[in-house]
Every structure is written in C-alpha cells, then in structure tokens.
Design a protein around this motif. Structure first.
Motif, PDB file in Angstrom:
ATOM      1  N   GLN A  18      47.502  55.407  41.230  1.00  0.00           N
ATOM      2  CA  GLN A  18      48.211  54.560  42.189  1.00  0.00           C
ATOM      3  C   GLN A  18      48.005  55.087  43.593  1.00  0.00           C
ATOM      4  N   GLN A  48      45.534  56.598  44.664  1.00  0.00           N
ATOM      5  CA  GLN A  48      44.151  56.346  45.084  1.00  0.00           C
ATOM      6  C   GLN A  48      43.922  54.867  45.350  1.00  0.00           C
ATOM      7  N   GLY A  49      44.966  54.077  45.159  1.00  0.00           N
ATOM      8  CA  GLY A  49      44.836  52.650  45.430  1.00  0.00           C
ATOM      9  C   GLY A  49      44.300  51.860  44.256  1.00  0.00           C
ATOM     10  N   GLU A  50      44.229  52.493  43.074  1.00  0.00           N
ATOM     11  CA  GLU A  50      43.684  51.790  41.914  1.00  0.00           C
ATOM     12  C   GLU A  50      44.742  50.951  41.198  1.00  0.00           C
ATOM     13  N   LEU A  51      45.999  51.299  41.383  1.00  0.00           N
ATOM     14  CA  LEU A  51      47.084  50.520  40.783  1.00  0.00           C
ATOM     15  C   LEU A  51      47.993  50.027  41.900  1.00  0.00           C
ATOM     16  N   ALA A  52      48.531  48.835  41.707  1.00  0.00           N
ATOM     17  CA  ALA A  52      49.420  48.299  42.740  1.00  0.00           C
ATOM     18  C   ALA A  52      50.747  49.047  42.735  1.00  0.00           C
ATOM     19  N   LEU A  53      51.131  49.548  41.577  1.00  0.00           N
ATOM     20  CA  LEU A  53      52.460  50.135  41.403  1.00  0.00           C
ATOM     21  C   LEU A  53      52.424  50.973  40.143  1.00  0.00           C
ATOM     22  N   ARG A 106      47.748  47.220  37.429  1.00  0.00           N
ATOM     23  CA  ARG A 106      46.659  46.997  38.364  1.00  0.00           C
ATOM     24  C   ARG A 106      46.633  45.545  38.807  1.00  0.00           C
ATOM     25  N   ARG A 131      38.937  52.218  36.754  1.00  0.00           N
ATOM     26  CA  ARG A 131      37.989  51.893  37.829  1.00  0.00           C
ATOM     27  C   ARG A 131      36.972  50.850  37.399  1.00  0.00           C
ATOM     28  N   MET A 188      37.709  48.415  35.373  1.00  0.00           N
ATOM     29  CA  MET A 188      38.410  47.196  34.984  1.00  0.00           C
ATOM     30  C   MET A 188      37.980  46.032  35.862  1.00  0.00           C
ATOM     31  N   ASP A 199      38.239  42.110  37.443  1.00  0.00           N
ATOM     32  CA  ASP A 199      39.291  41.170  37.814  1.00  0.00           C
ATOM     33  C   ASP A 199      39.394  40.106  36.730  1.00  0.00           C
ATOM     34  N   GLU A 213      47.698  21.602  37.086  1.00  0.00           N
ATOM     35  CA  GLU A 213      47.455  22.721  38.002  1.00  0.00           C
ATOM     36  C   GLU A 213      46.145  23.434  37.656  1.00  0.00           C
ATOM     37  N   TRP A 240      43.345  21.397  38.970  1.00  0.00           N
ATOM     38  CA  TRP A 240      43.246  21.519  40.427  1.00  0.00           C
ATOM     39  C   TRP A 240      42.526  22.804  40.823  1.00  0.00           C
ATOM     40  N   TRP A 258      38.898  23.417  42.704  1.00  0.00           N
ATOM     41  CA  TRP A 258      38.808  24.197  43.944  1.00  0.00           C
ATOM     42  C   TRP A 258      37.754  25.303  43.810  1.00  0.00           C
ATOM     43  N   GLU A 316      36.265  30.493  49.182  1.00  0.00           N
ATOM     44  CA  GLU A 316      37.664  30.348  49.570  1.00  0.00           C
ATOM     45  C   GLU A 316      38.595  30.688  48.406  1.00  0.00           C
TER      46      GLU A 316
END
Lengths: 374, 488
Positions: free
Chosen positions: A61, A63-68, A117, A333, A335, A337, A358, A361, A365, A372
């Motif tokens: 976390q 190291q920025g690899e996990l959000a929380l 993550r 690392r 993993m 998206d 949804e 839609w 997109w 985008e």
C-alpha cells in the motif's frame, strides 16, 4: 444456559503456560484436548504466515500498489482460532479484516489483495471456500449470516447428527459494529428462530478513533442474555481458548441449539487502515500493554518451553513467510485491470433490465471512444 | 540494468500531496525491494515508504521539506534484476475514490468538456469527515494553470525539473539504511560520526563507538521532523567567502539574511482558518476595563479551601464561569451563522473553547457543556484541557464543537487585543493581564486589581447592543462576583 463468564476464557497465558484445566476451564480445555504440539505448530504457522502477509500488504500500500489496507496484525489468534474450529461445510460472513480466517479457509492472499487494489469487486468464489465476500458496510454481513443460517435450517442441515452435513455459520463483526441496529436485529432474529449462527465479535478496542467504551457500557458478551442466547467472553489473543469457545458455539449451532455470542478481546496493533494514524487518538500505553499479550509470542514460548518446536521450526516458518511475501509482491504487481464490463456480472443473480441497459451503454461507449472510456 | 523511478503514491484515500520529511537513503546506497527509503508526511500521518525496486540509488528527486503532488517521481534506482517495466516510471495503483466530484452523466451522454473537468480533490481524513462547505456541494472547477498558481509561488511548491541531489551536495553522510535507522533510534546525528568504512561510509560500529564515547553529550539532538513551525526550515546563505563585501566589510557567512519556513501542519491550518474567519465574518470589537479586586480576593479564599486543594484556580477560571453565566443571559452571543440554510443557530449549551499555545501551534480545544459545571468541575476540566493541549494530545473531539471561545493573552504580559473569531462562532472574549493600577474606588484613588476585557463578535448576527451587553455582564460578574448569585 451458561451465563456470560466473569473472566474471559483463557487456556494459554501470555507467557505461554497452559492453564490448569480444572473447574470452569475443564469444559473448554476438553474441547481442544486434541491440540497437541503438532497442531499447535500448525496454528503458529498460520498466524505467522498471516502476519507476514499483512506486513507485505502494508508495504505494498505504501508503494502505491494497493488503494487501501486494513491490517489484522494482533488479531491472528482470534481469527486462526475461530477458523480452526469450523468444519468444511460451515460458512463465514467476514468483515474486511478477516485475513486470518480467509487463509485457513483456503482463499489465496492474492485474491484478498485484488479487492484492496480495486482490481476486483469480490476476489473469490464464496461457494468454493464457504468464505463470503468481505463486507465494507459496517455490520451489513450479520443479517446476511442470519438469513443464510435460516436457509441452512430450511435445507434440513441442522441437528441431523451427521458431522459432515450439520452446518454452522460464523458471523464476524467488531466492537464498533455492535452499535449498528442491524447487528442487534440479526442477533434477535437468529435467537428467536434458533438459527445456527456463531456471532463472533473481535473487540479490538477501537472503532477507527472511537474507543469500545463509547460502544457499550457493559461487556458486549452480557448483551447475549437479553437476546436469550449464551454469551461468552474469551481472551482473543489466546488461539487455544478462541478455538475451544468457537468450537463449543459451532457444535451447539450445528446440533440445533441455536446461536451464541462470542466476544474475543483482542487488539488492533496498527491503525484502523492505512488511511489513519492511531497515534493521534489511541494512548500509547495501550499499545505497550497489548505488546505484552502478543498472540504469536505466547505460542512460541509454549512450544519452546515444552520442546514442541525448536529454532529450525521457527526459521523454516520465517523463510516460508518471506516466500509468501515475495509471491504476493510479484502477484500484485502483475495483476491486470479488470474488464470494465465485468462490473455488471454479479450485480444480480439473474438478468435485470436496468443493468442490461447500463451494460449496453458502457459497451457502446468503449467501442466508440476507447480512449475516453479508459 | 535499468533505471526506475518510484512515484509518490496516494498513501491515504484521496490524498493529493505529501511532504518529504526525511530521506533514509543516499545516492549510492544499495536498497532492496521493501526497504523503507523515505518518510513522508501527509494530511493524515507520517508514513515510511518502502522502495518497490532493488538496486542502487541513483538520485533523490525531491529535497527534504518539499511538498509534492501525488505522482511526482521521488527516487531513481538503478535496478540489477531484469525488469518488465524497464525505463518506465513505476505505475501507481488506481486511486481510491474520494466520494467527491466524478463526472456526472446526463441523458446518457458524457461530453468531452465534462471529462476535462475534475473536481478539485481535497484530502479527506478517515473518521474526521469532509468540511461542511465541500460535503454538500462538491466544488467542480476546471483545472487551469491559474488554479495551480493560486496555491502559492510555483517555485516553492514543486520544482518543475527535479534536480539530482547527490549526497556530496547535501552534505549527507554515507551510510546504509539500517545504520541510519540505528543512528536515528539512538538520537545520533550521523554528520558528527567519524566514518571508518570504505569510501567514507559510516558503519554500525562507528555509530556504536560514537555513542559509547559520549562525544555528543553537549550537542543538540538532530532535528525532529514536524516538531514545530521551524522544522524543515531552510536558510538563505549569502555567498560564502571574501567575495562579498558590504561597505568594504566582509560579511559573516554564518549569519543567514533570511529564513524560509515551509508553511504546513498547524501553521497552514491556522492560516486557512483565520483567513476564512476574517473574510467571512465582519468583525467588531468592544472593550471594557474592570476592577477585579473582589474576584482576586475570592480566588485567594477558594485556593485555601480543601476541595480545591488539588486543582489550579486561576483568574481564567472565573472568566470562564462568567462567560457561561453571561451567555445564558444573552443566548444570541453563543450562536453561529448557517450560510447554507440562511439561519442563525442559537446554542443552548456552552462548549467553551480555550485558545492554547500548544507545541505545534495555536489550537482551540473546548470544554463540552461547560454551562452545566460547578466551579470545581470547571476548574478540573480547564486544567485537564490545558494540560492535554500543551502535551500535544488533544483529540479531534477536543478540537471540534466549541460554541464560544476565550483567549487569554494576559499570560503573555499584555493588556488587550482584538481577537479573530474561531470560525463558526459568534464571539470570542479576550482577557488581558491582571495588574495593580490606580483606580477610583469609593471616591478615592486606590491601587486596585484591574484587567482589560474585549470581545470580538460576528456582526452578521450580533449587533453592538448585544455584544456590549454580553461584555458588560462578564465584567459585572468579575467586578462583583456576588452578581452571579443574584442571576442564578
């Protein structure tokens, strides 16, 4: 009906001495009489692996690899003890901090981290392990657990006497969640219908920055009496005691004896999550006091003093922990998206017109403006 | 072999920036994946960041004391192991949702303009909630150059091109991270330790020998990060040596001409609060000078009583009590302005804020429900509050919820002032020092104990009439403490 115990049940003292198994303690000691040196080594290994995993997740976390990350360090005995008391067919409804129970139920630590993550909505298949998805809404899993347990009753999987069929449900929550209305509703409902639930509260003293003294004025376990169920308080840092107490409660549930409220007294060593700083609200004396009650230290002391394990064992566990950490680090690392459209997959069990709309839609997109949409 | 950069991650949920407090490594150090390399301070806490790479440190890209945005490269490491992400910046994890902003969708279409817009993210402290102003109405602003310039001098905020900071330039001694940690734990300033290792590296033995020799006894300890507004201060050194002549006299290079102190922590919070208060609430201030001789005599008597033996009894205590009594007579002074609802909120309780000079700066903890307390309870509450605040342990609960405040500037040896309101409150009472002055008493000039009181009030909801009556009542209680009996 046994009343809430005056003293928390303890079978292994903080300095690693197995407590005298006479009197009040006899019943609980008997329930874990099968836990000898070998089984205790297994439980130590479980706790050590989970703690190492926890440290690695915290580093990831940072190291920025996990959000929380919600650390479970300090609560290993409560979690491993409870999980070890369950049968394969039992079901667990966890909070978001049950990493030790996840480990025993065979959920891959990487699956746990995929949730933190943000790479998955759940991470694992609850039907495979009997370990349901982490629930971040405080206390919401308790009505789920009671409902599931009532389903178990209706399937006839309670009180048959078949040890491979009778099923218990472990409902996990914390001291903070005990203030939620739905937690008390779940307890009441389960008590009235004698649903096979073990209400397992890990009272770690703090709900983020609110002390447990702001959640209840009497010990939580005593609340059980008002609901008409047995309540028991246990030393949550004593893996043996927790296993005994939860085993008794789960046996009762499976045999048709209804729910039990277990309050395991433990301590969250780190902050609530990586997003807060416990030194800003928790007196340091508390950290110091609980450091003397560490769940791993007492098992290690016991194993060493009784000749149940030596340096070679502890070195091997440490090495295995480092291997696990390396695997976890690499795995996180790598993993990928998630597919955006996968978010709709488990919103409902069946088809739902709004979800379908949804999904269509989003699909359009992504097809027309892929940059985008990313 | 490749060089990789570690970018500042969002280490809390929704943090936008962090300050580099201390580097634990120097250029040339060998680091292993997972080693703590830098300590950063966020709006939430001080945390250690472990490096995600193994290899040799090539450069430290952000100087200590600098606040940088999430995503800024912190450190470059030349890795030894083959890497799949060679020469690419390390990709941080997805940012946690903040619950603010996001792009709304209307009629199933998302316009490009909407996508360019981004809610200005603000750190949200877990358990502390968002500020009321942003909770209901997330501000959606287009990010522009002007917006970032508005935040202050760009040069001070983040260097556009981070410069390499080799250890030789910063004067940092060479040592491995464990040795640095050891030195830190022992309170040893590494720059003072003679190095015996190859290439001038300070070893573990050097640190131990240094401690054993107690060479450092008389030296000040190394600065502790975040210990005060001066921590992390940088000085502007004049160019050294005999190049500089002022009126033909060489300047002493040791004396800096200016000191630049990064604005952060409590200082920054205070600044924000004061600006918000001063430019939202139109302030007016009223003054009164009052003879408090009777109150001082009463204090003496109270101090001699058994039940007050263990508690500090000060003039501030009587002022606090007087404020509670006067506020009960004039409820409109103990109120706040709800801009959103266009309502005045009158409080039927007194949460009494007390301004305290705490180690990290000015804070205003409050005594909850002070109006219900006996003088003795109030004395205890006041003593506890001040002690907790001075030891830097005031909880977020202590620091929120005050309804009216007192600032005691008498302790600084001055008489009077025009305080700025604690944001959200309608009044703040300022107490000067009590001193003997010639005073007309019963027709004759006598030495009497006299104090100046002033009250600043929010003129949106408090008029001069109400502000003055409140102040006069506080003064009346202090001049004639028996007034309190008649009111109660």
């Amino acid at each position: 009906m046994p009343a809430a115990t005056a003293e928390p049940v303890q079978l292994l003292s903080p300095d690693g001495v197995r407590q005298d198994a006479s009197g009040d303690r006899a019943r609980h000691a008997e329930l874990v009489s099968g836990v000898g040196a070998e089984q205790l080594r297994e439980r130590y290994r479980d706790m050590a692996m989970v703690r190492r995993f926890d440290a690695e997740a915290t580093a990831l976390q940072r190291q920025g690899e996990l959000a929380l990350w919600a650390s479970g360090t300090g609560q290993e005995a409560a979690q491993i003890g409870a999980a070890r008391a369950l049968a394969a067919q039992d079901h667990v409804f966890p909070t978001y901090r049950e990493h030790g129970i996840a480990w025993v139920r065979g959920v891959d630590p990487l699956q746990v981290l995929s949730l933190y993550r943000g790479a998955s909505h759940g991470g694992w298949d609850p039907t495979a392990s009997g370990f349901h998805p982490y629930t971040l809404v405080i206390g919401a899993q308790l009505p789920h657990a009671t409902g599931y347990a009532m389903g178990v009753q209706r399937d006839g999987d309670v009180g048959t006497g078949d040890p491979a069929r009778d099923t218990a449900v472990l409902a996990c929550f914390g001291d903070g969640a005990s203030s939620q209305g739905e937690v008390n509703e779940a307890l009441n409902w389960a008590a009235v219908f004698q649903a096979p639930v073990v209400f397992f509260c890990q009272n770690n003293g703090w709900a983020i920055s609110s002390p447990a003294s702001r959640q209840f004025a009497a010990p939580l376990a005593r609340r059980a009496e008002g609901f008409g169920v047995p309540g028991v308080q246990v030393d949550g840092n004593d893996v043996l005691a927790v296993e005994a107490v939860v085993r008794e409660a789960a046996d009762r549930a499976r045999s048709g004896g209804g729910p039990t409220l277990v309050e395991a007294l433990t301590f969250r060593v780190a902050a609530h999550t990586t997003s807060d700083d416990s030194s800003r609200y928790r007196p340091r004396e508390e950290d110091e006091l609980w450091a003397t009650r560490d769940p791993l230290t007492r098992v290690e002391a016991h194993l060493r003093s009784t000749g149940g394990a030596d340096d070679a064992f502890f070195d091997a566990v440490r090495a295995e922990g480092d291997e696990l950490a390396a695997r976890v680090r690499r795995g996180v690392r790598e993993m990928s998206d998630p597919e955006p459209l996968s978010m709709f997959d488990h919103a409902y069990a069946g088809d739902h017109p709004l979800v379908a709309q949804e999904r269509a839609w989003l699909e359009t997109w992504i097809a027309t403006e892929p940059e985008e949409a990313r | 072999m490749s060089t990789q950069q570690f970018l500042l991650p969002d280490v809390g949920e929704g943090l936008t920036e962090a300050e580099v407090v201390t580097w634990r490594v120097a250029v040339g150090d060998v680091v292993t994946d997972g080693d703590p390399v830098v300590e950063v301070e966020t709006a939430k806490s001080v945390v250690e960041l472990p490096t995600p790479f193994s290899g040799t440190v090539v450069s430290l890209l952000v100087p200590e004391g600098t606040t940088v945005d999430v995503g800024t490269p912190l450190i470059a490491v030349q890795t030894t192991a083959p890497s799949v992400e060679a020469d690419h910046p390390h990709r941080p994890a997805p940012v946690a949702p903040t619950g603010q902003g996001g792009s709304g969708r209307e009629g199933g279409a998302v316009s490009a303009v909407e996508h360019e817009q981004e809610a200005e993210r603000e750190a949200v402290l877990v358990g502390y909630g968002v500020r009321p102003a942003t909770a209901g109405h997330p501000a959606r602003r287009r990010r522009t150059v002007a917006a970032s310039a508005r935040n202050g001098a760009p040069a001070a905020a983040a260097p556009a091109a981070p410069s390499r900071v080799p250890s030789q330039e910063t004067g940092r001694p060479l040592a491995s991270p464990p040795v640095r940690a050891l030195a830190r734990d022992l309170g040893v300033d590494l720059t003072r330790v003679p190095a015996s290792g190859d290439g001038g590296v300070v070893t573990r033995d050097d640190v131990r020998a240094f401690v054993d020799a107690r060479v450092d006894l008389s030296s000040p300890p190394p600065p502790r990060h975040g210990a005060g507004p001066g921590a992390g201060a940088s000085v502007t050194e004049p160019p050294a040596g005999d190049d500089v002549l002022v009126g033909g006299v060489p300047m002493v290079p040791a004396q800096p001409r200016e000191t630049r102190i990064p604005v952060r922590g409590v200082r920054r919070a205070t600044a924000r609060q004061m600006v918000a208060s001063a430019f939202t609430a139109p302030h007016a201030t009223a003054f009164v000078t009052v003879d408090v001789t009777r109150s001082m005599k009463m204090l003496e008597r109270i101090r001699g009583e058994r039940e007050f033996r263990d508690v500090h009894v000060s003039p501030l205590l009587l002022v606090a009590r007087a404020v509670c009594l006067a506020a009960a007579r004039h409820p409109g002074i103990n109120a706040s302005w709800d801009e959103l609802a266009q309502e005045i909120v009158v409080k039927h309780y007194v949460n009494l804020g007390i301004a305290v000079a705490a180690p990290r700066g000015l804070i205003v903890p409050s005594i909850k429900d002070a109006h219900t307390m006996s003088l003795k309870d109030l004395a205890h509450a006041l003593g506890d509050l001040v002690q907790t605040a001075r030891s830097g342990r005031s909880s977020p609960a202590d620091l929120s919820g005050s309804s009216i405040s007192i600032t005691n500037i008498g302790v600084f040896g001055v008489d009077s002032g025009t305080p700025i309101l604690n944001p959200g409150e309608a009044a703040i009472l300022c107490v000067g020092q009590v001193k003997k002055k010639p005073w007309v008493h019963k027709g004759k000039v006598r030495p009497r104990d006299v104090v100046d009181l002033s009250v600043s009030f929010d003129h949106r909801l408090v008029d001069g009439d109400l502000g003055s009556k409140f102040l006069a009542d506080v003064a009346r209680v202090l001049e004639r403490p028996d007034t309190a009996l008649r009111w109660a």
